[in-house]
Design an enzyme around this catalytic site. Structure first.
Site, PDB file in Angstrom:
ATOM      1  N   ARG A   1      57.937  72.044  32.832  1.00  0.00           N
ATOM      2  CA  ARG A   1      56.690  72.485  32.797  1.00  0.00           C
ATOM      3  C   ARG A   1      55.316  72.215  34.520  1.00  0.00           C
ATOM      4  O   ARG A   1      55.428  71.687  34.942  1.00  0.00           O
ATOM      5  CB  ARG A   1      56.058  72.617  31.982  1.00  0.00           C
ATOM      6  CG  ARG A   1      56.164  72.590  30.846  1.00  0.00           C
ATOM      7  CD  ARG A   1      56.320  72.054  29.766  1.00  0.00           C
ATOM      8  NE  ARG A   1      55.210  73.546  29.426  1.00  0.00           N
ATOM      9  CZ  ARG A   1      54.250  73.525  28.654  1.00  0.00           C
ATOM     10  NH1 ARG A   1      52.627  72.146  28.569  1.00  0.00           N
ATOM     11  NH2 ARG A   1      52.909  74.040  27.740  1.00  0.00           N
TER      12      ARG A   1
ATOM     13  N   ASP B   1      44.757  78.874  30.954  1.00  0.00           N
ATOM     14  CA  ASP B   1      45.325  78.385  29.731  1.00  0.00           C
ATOM     15  C   ASP B   1      45.471  79.546  29.007  1.00  0.00           C
ATOM     16  O   ASP B   1      44.369  78.889  27.885  1.00  0.00           O
ATOM     17  CB  ASP B   1      45.054  77.143  29.387  1.00  0.00           C
ATOM     18  CG  ASP B   1      45.959  76.081  28.419  1.00  0.00           C
ATOM     19  OD1 ASP B   1      46.748  76.965  27.973  1.00  0.00           O
ATOM     20  OD2 ASP B   1      45.171  75.121  27.696  1.00  0.00           O
TER      21      ASP B   1
ATOM     22  N   LYS C   1      57.106  67.628  29.892  1.00  0.00           N
ATOM     23  CA  LYS C   1      55.064  68.084  30.395  1.00  0.00           C
ATOM     24  C   LYS C   1      55.703  66.568  31.296  1.00  0.00           C
ATOM     25  O   LYS C   1      55.054  65.720  30.027  1.00  0.00           O
ATOM     26  CB  LYS C   1      54.941  68.413  29.139  1.00  0.00           C
ATOM     27  CG  LYS C   1      52.788  68.941  29.325  1.00  0.00           C
ATOM     28  CD  LYS C   1      52.763  68.900  27.972  1.00  0.00           C
ATOM     29  CE  LYS C   1      50.424  68.266  28.678  1.00  0.00           C
ATOM     30  NZ  LYS C   1      50.481  69.596  27.229  1.00  0.00           N
TER      31      LYS C   1
ATOM     32  N   GLU D   1      48.122  66.075  31.660  1.00  0.00           N
ATOM     33  CA  GLU D   1      47.132  66.498  30.215  1.00  0.00           C
ATOM     34  C   GLU D   1      47.375  64.330  29.802  1.00  0.00           C
ATOM     35  O   GLU D   1      47.889  64.470  28.831  1.00  0.00           O
ATOM     36  CB  GLU D   1      47.374  67.161  29.127  1.00  0.00           C
ATOM     37  CG  GLU D   1      47.017  68.280  29.505  1.00  0.00           C
ATOM     38  CD  GLU D   1      46.472  69.622  28.194  1.00  0.00           C
ATOM     39  OE1 GLU D   1      47.596  69.330  27.664  1.00  0.00           O
ATOM     40  OE2 GLU D   1      45.373  70.233  29.151  1.00  0.00           O
TER      41      GLU D   1
ATOM     42  N   GLU E   1      46.346  80.363  20.639  1.00  0.00           N
ATOM     43  CA  GLU E   1      45.587  79.256  20.710  1.00  0.00           C
ATOM     44  C   GLU E   1      43.627  79.511  20.266  1.00  0.00           C
ATOM     45  O   GLU E   1      42.764  79.420  20.036  1.00  0.00           O
ATOM     46  CB  GLU E   1      45.912  78.279  21.155  1.00  0.00           C
ATOM     47  CG  GLU E   1      44.810  77.377  22.109  1.00  0.00           C
ATOM     48  CD  GLU E   1      45.524  76.021  22.320  1.00  0.00           C
ATOM     49  OE1 GLU E   1      46.320  76.167  22.915  1.00  0.00           O
ATOM     50  OE2 GLU E   1      44.977  75.578  22.750  1.00  0.00           O
TER      51      GLU E   1
HETATM   52  O1  GCW Z   1      46.992  75.243  26.075  1.00  0.00           O
HETATM   53  C1  GCW Z   1      47.328  73.777  26.134  1.00  0.00           C
HETATM   54  C2  GCW Z   1      46.470  72.973  24.564  1.00  0.00           C
HETATM   55  C3  GCW Z   1      47.593  71.603  24.165  1.00  0.00           C
HETATM   56  C4  GCW Z   1      49.025  72.310  24.952  1.00  0.00           C
HETATM   57  C5  GCW Z   1      48.956  72.342  26.321  1.00  0.00           C
HETATM   58  C6  GCW Z   1      50.085  72.436  26.994  1.00  0.00           C
HETATM   59  C7  GCW Z   1      50.517  71.314  23.772  1.00  0.00           C
HETATM   60  O2  GCW Z   1      45.495  72.961  23.887  1.00  0.00           O
HETATM   61  O3  GCW Z   1      47.218  71.315  22.776  1.00  0.00           O
HETATM   62  O4  GCW Z   1      49.841  70.957  24.378  1.00  0.00           O
HETATM   63  O5  GCW Z   1      47.927  73.765  26.720  1.00  0.00           O
HETATM   64  O6  GCW Z   1      50.727  73.855  27.563  1.00  0.00           O
HETATM   65  O7  GCW Z   1      51.164  71.407  26.931  1.00  0.00           O
END
Ligand code: GCW
Length: 720
Positions: A341, A387, A304, A308, A415
């Site tokens: 990713r 997401d 990743k 973020e 989630e």
């Molecule tokens: O959906 C989001 C989540 C994060 C996650 C991120 C990702 C692992 O809230 O917790 O981090 O996606 O897919 O990298």
């Protein structure tokens, strides 16, 4: 330190009873290899319980073939094609299994395929390689007594996707906000506790067995957000990974490692992680060499990057192709792959800036690099452009990179779909994604893109030419498993992991039929009483539960009306003015995001035809995605004939009512002996929470929109 769970772990879809049909019969296992040994051990264990017999036939030393065929007769023969002579009776059946079956296209069985046939009272599974024999065994388990009934014509089974990987968001250290498992709803990690390995060999082995039984062949053991101790799994904590790899290897599961792109810096070994820097490249090459010395079958890395807050090549002015290729080059000598990713977007957005659209981000970042990634780079694309919302269109990236190996990523951990407190069977949603045909009905599907088969006969539409398809990247699923007794917190959430494994193997399977397999394996063998009542009850709870969840949460594809951070429960404006780029733009006149080319962000233009025009059109955009693509007035009339506002009211009342029905239905089998009382109680408790939450969603959403729009409910129901 290592405190094993006092209660035995729930057997999930492999209770001993599921092996009854095999365990009571006479089986011959022919061939060599670790996985053949696993097959033998599985059958031997079943025989010890149910009184059958199992014979192992090895290739005879010095004879160049088998040391003579063992006696027989046998009810079941599990044989490697390379194994030499077989006992009389079995030999002819094997010959038939080896011949082309009715659905065969002349291809080899391949490393994981098998042929299954029943004739003259013998059931034969034939494979070219040991993994195929293992998958064949589990197919016989699935068939149960039916595997030994009427004749079956020879049928070849091969996985549609070569890579079927479970991604664990398990932290090695406990993260201050995310805990031991990021977005985990099933207790702690089965691998790690407080910065150290748990050494819970039994659980990890049992997990690998469950994964193999539904078709997976790979897993990552640590979170894609790599911090603290996890960075060192690559170096001085490598043995911890090797220990896990050792445990899962007998079930054909290969371990992959999530790595920190800036590891050389984070570990204090180099001043830079620039992917074009010679020292950095040498550092990764050395790390990869050591990894493969310790774990020769390591699958590769998952990364990743620039997402973020995670480090990545942008920091050094380099591209994602530069970053991914550098790691790919390090792994190439050992046959490893890089899962890179595509979840990259601006998470510091200003909601007033309407020129930025998070849905566009992955496409904008990655499509310019199509054709520039190494062959051992797999671009891992979330199934939707946002997401893991309960409803999103399929990511346009999956149709836009014909020269890149693509994997689709889905999320079993719930989630955004009720966090394993709600029943939400996602099989139908994943099936829709995999069957989606980005170039129109007659064109290739997402499943064929990630399987790498679009080039076989079908044009590769985005180039207009007949480009050979790149090898597929397969399917990646974010795990929903933890150290909970039932593995998944909600016992019924086991069905999601089972289903996604099966769909990766065979994307055309009907998700309700897959659910039926899961019910049959998990519950029926041990149920006392009326199995049809149990089956009916479970189908009533699960079959349509994804739609039910959709009905009582965010409407018409708009998504993200969840509470910030936890992502559980409703908070309509929770993310509306924040920096995450997830807006619904509801005001007194209307709701939804204008992503059209004509007046919006232009996202619809990232799709090929016919979808580019279909999504663009207010009249032809599918209702369930309307608010994803359009901002409309509340009185806009849907294709269903209802207005948007009335649909919001109706679906929220209906969704909550359906949950009440589910709870009643489940209560109906209390004390029936059909399921274990502890499991019944766990599901009852969760259904109560689901009902409370569904009513909260209903009331919050309906009140919000009544207040915004001023339009009353046509049926004048209480809205509060
Ligand atoms: O959906 C989001 C989540 C994060 C996650 C991120 C990702 C692992 O809230 O917790 O981090 O996606 O897919 O990298």
């Amino acid at each position: 330190m290592n405190t094993p769970d006092p209660a035995p772990v729930h057997p999930a879809w492999l209770p001993p009873e599921a092996f009854r049909a095999i365990g009571g019969r006479r089986t011959l296992v022919c061939g060599e290899g670790l996985l053949v040994q696993t097959v033998y051990d599985e059958v031997a264990q079943a025989c010890a319980r149910y009184g059958g017999t199992v014979t192992r036939q090895r290739v005879g030393a010095g004879t160049g073939g088998r040391a003579g065929a063992s006696g027989g007769p046998y009810d079941l023969v599990l044989a490697l094609g390379t194994g030499g002579p077989l006992p009389a009776g079995a030999a002819e059946v094997v010959a038939e299994a080896a011949g082309p079956g009715p659905d065969a296209d002349g291809d080899e069985l391949g490393p994981e395929g098998f042929a299954l046939v029943r004739r003259h009272g013998v059931t034969v599974v034939l494979a070219d390689e040991p993994a195929g024999l293992l998958y064949g065994l589990f197919e016989v388990v699935r068939l149960g007594a039916a595997a030994f009934g009427a004749d079956r014509p020879a049928r070849r089974h091969r996985p549609a996707m070569r890579l079927r990987l479970v991604s664990h968001w398990d932290n090695v250290d406990v993260h201050p906000r995310m805990g031991q498992v990021e977005r985990g709803y099933a207790g702690g990690s089965i691998f790690w506790r407080d910065g150290a390995p748990r050494h819970d060999a039994e659980r990890v082995r049992g997990y690998a067995r469950l994964l193999a039984a539904c078709g997976f062949n790979a897993m990552t053991v640590n979170n894609v957000n790599v911090h603290g101790t996890a960075t060192r799994l690559l170096t001085d904590r490598l043995d911890d990974v090797a220990e896990i790899a050792e445990l899962v290897r007998p079930y054909g599961i290969r371990v992959h490692l999530s790595v920190n792109f800036a590891a050389p810096v984070a570990l204090g070994e180099l001043p830079t992680a620039d992917p074009l820097d010679g020292d950095v490249r040498a550092w990764w090459a050395k790390a990869a060499r050591r990894l493969h010395e310790t774990i020769p079958d390591l699958g590769g890395f998952m990364v990743k990057a620039d997402s973020e807050g995670q480090p990545g090549p942008y920091r050094y002015g380099r591209s994602h192709a530069d970053g991914a290729n550098m790691l790919a080059d390090a792994l190439a000598p050992y046959g490893g792959v890089v899962h890179w990713r595509a979840f990259v977007y601006n998470h510091h957005q200003d909601w007033r800036d309407r020129s930025v659209d998070r849905a566009r981000a992955a496409y904008d970042h990655f499509t310019p690099f199509d054709g520039q990634f190494r062959e051992n780079v797999i671009l891992q694309v979330k199934h939707g452009p946002m997401d893991f919302q309960v409803r999103e269109p399929v990511s346009p990236v999956l149709a836009a990179m014909p020269r890149t190996r693509l994997a689709v990523e889905v999320q079993a951990t719930q989630e955004y779909t009720g966090q394993q407190r709600h029943v939400c069977y996602l099989g139908p949603s994943w099936s829709e994604v995999l069957r989606f045909a980005p170039w129109g009905e007659d064109g290739p599907t997402v499943a064929s893109v990630v399987a790498g088969t679009t080039g076989h006969g079908a044009p590769t539409p985005s180039t207009g030419g007949d480009l050979p398809a790149p090898a597929g990247g397969g399917i990646v699923v974010v795990s929903n498993v933890g150290d909970d007794h039932y593995w998944t917190g909600h016992p019924l959430a086991q069905a999601n992991l089972y289903a996604v494994g099966r769909l990766g193997w065979a994307p055309d399977l009907d998700p309700v039929a897959v659910l039926d397999e899961w019910i049959e394996l998990t519950f029926t063998p041990s149920a006392t009483g009326d199995p049809e009542l149990l089956r009916g009850t479970l189908h009533a709870l699960l079959d349509d539960s994804w739609h039910t969840y959709e009905r009582y949460t965010a409407p018409l594809g708009v998504g993200f009306m969840v509470r910030p951070n936890t992502h559980y429960g409703p908070d309509v404006d929770g993310y509306e003015y924040s920096r995450w780029g997830t807006y619904h733009f509801a005001d007194r006149d209307g709701v939804g995001v204008d992503r059209t080319r004509a007046t919006g962000t232009g996202f619809t233009g990232q799709y090929p035809q016919p979808w580019a025009d279909r999504y663009e059109s207010l009249e032809r955009c599918p209702d369930e995605l309307l608010l994803f693509f359009h901002h409309v007035p509340y009185q806009h009339v849907l294709q269903s004939g209802s207005t948007v506002i009335q649909h919001i009211y109706d679906s929220h009342f209906a969704g909550a009512e359906e949950v009440a029905g589910m709870a009643r239905r489940w209560a109906g089998i209390a004390g029936s002996g059909l399921v274990d009382p502890a499991l019944h109680a766990r599901v009852t408790e969760r259904l109560a929470e689901q009902l409370r939450s569904a009513e909260e969603w209903r009331d919050k959403i309906n009140t919000y929109f009544l207040r915004k729009s001023g339009v009353p409910d046509a049926h004048d129901r209480p809205i509060y």
